[in-house]
Motif scaffolding. Structure first.
Motif, PDB file in Angstrom:
ATOM      1  N   UNK A  22       0.828  -1.199   0.000  1.00  0.00           N
ATOM      2  CA  UNK A  22       0.000   0.000   0.000  1.00  0.00           C
ATOM      3  C   UNK A  22       0.862   1.249   0.000  1.00  0.00           C
ATOM      4  N   UNK A  23       0.343   2.298  -0.561  1.00  0.00           N
ATOM      5  CA  UNK A  23       1.057   3.568  -0.606  1.00  0.00           C
ATOM      6  C   UNK A  23       0.735   4.465   0.572  1.00  0.00           C
ATOM      7  N   UNK A  24       0.524   3.885   1.722  1.00  0.00           N
ATOM      8  CA  UNK A  24       0.264   4.650   2.947  1.00  0.00           C
ATOM      9  C   UNK A  24       1.201   4.141   4.040  1.00  0.00           C
ATOM     10  N   UNK A  25       1.385   4.941   5.061  1.00  0.00           N
ATOM     11  CA  UNK A  25       2.183   4.467   6.195  1.00  0.00           C
ATOM     12  C   UNK A  25       1.235   3.781   7.187  1.00  0.00           C
ATOM     13  N   UNK A  26       1.760   2.841   7.968  1.00  0.00           N
ATOM     14  CA  UNK A  26       0.910   2.175   8.969  1.00  0.00           C
ATOM     15  C   UNK A  26       0.213   3.168   9.892  1.00  0.00           C
ATOM     16  N   UNK A  27       0.881   4.281  10.197  1.00  0.00           N
ATOM     17  CA  UNK A  27       0.300   5.291  11.102  1.00  0.00           C
ATOM     18  C   UNK A  27      -0.942   5.945  10.515  1.00  0.00           C
ATOM     19  N   UNK A  28      -1.080   5.915   9.192  1.00  0.00           N
ATOM     20  CA  UNK A  28      -2.240   6.536   8.541  1.00  0.00           C
ATOM     21  C   UNK A  28      -3.500   5.663   8.623  1.00  0.00           C
TER      22      UNK A  28
END
Length: 88
Positions: A22-28
């Motif tokens: 995925x193109x997101x960070x886990x924090x998002x």
């Protein structure tokens, strides 16, 4: 070998991001955000990948797609299920 729920949530988010590329960070990823549809926007292929992830990382085998849909609702639901059913 029990892990704090917050640690397990962070680990699951990290695994989802890596496993699904995925193109997101886990924090998002929010704990209560739906994984499919309007939330994170995952699709049916992603659900199969998540079922493989649960099997490989936690020893959880999900045979029934209806059960899978309930488990893969959001991070909170996944982590609760992992805590109760993990064999690894």
């Amino acid at each position: 070998m029990t892990m704090e729920k917050s640690e397990l949530k962070a680990q699951v988010k990290q695994q989802i991001v890596q496993f699904l590329n995925l193109g997101v960070s886990p924090a998002e990823i929010k704990d209560e955000e739906p994984l499919f549809g309007e939330g994170l926007g995952l699709d049916s292929i992603d659900s199969i990948e998540l079922i493989v992830l649960l099997s490989r990382e936690y020893g959880i085998d999900i045979k029934d797609p209806k059960e899978g849909r309930k488990i893969l609702t959001d991070i909170n639901t996944m982590v609760d299920y992992i805590e109760k059913h993990r064999t690894k």
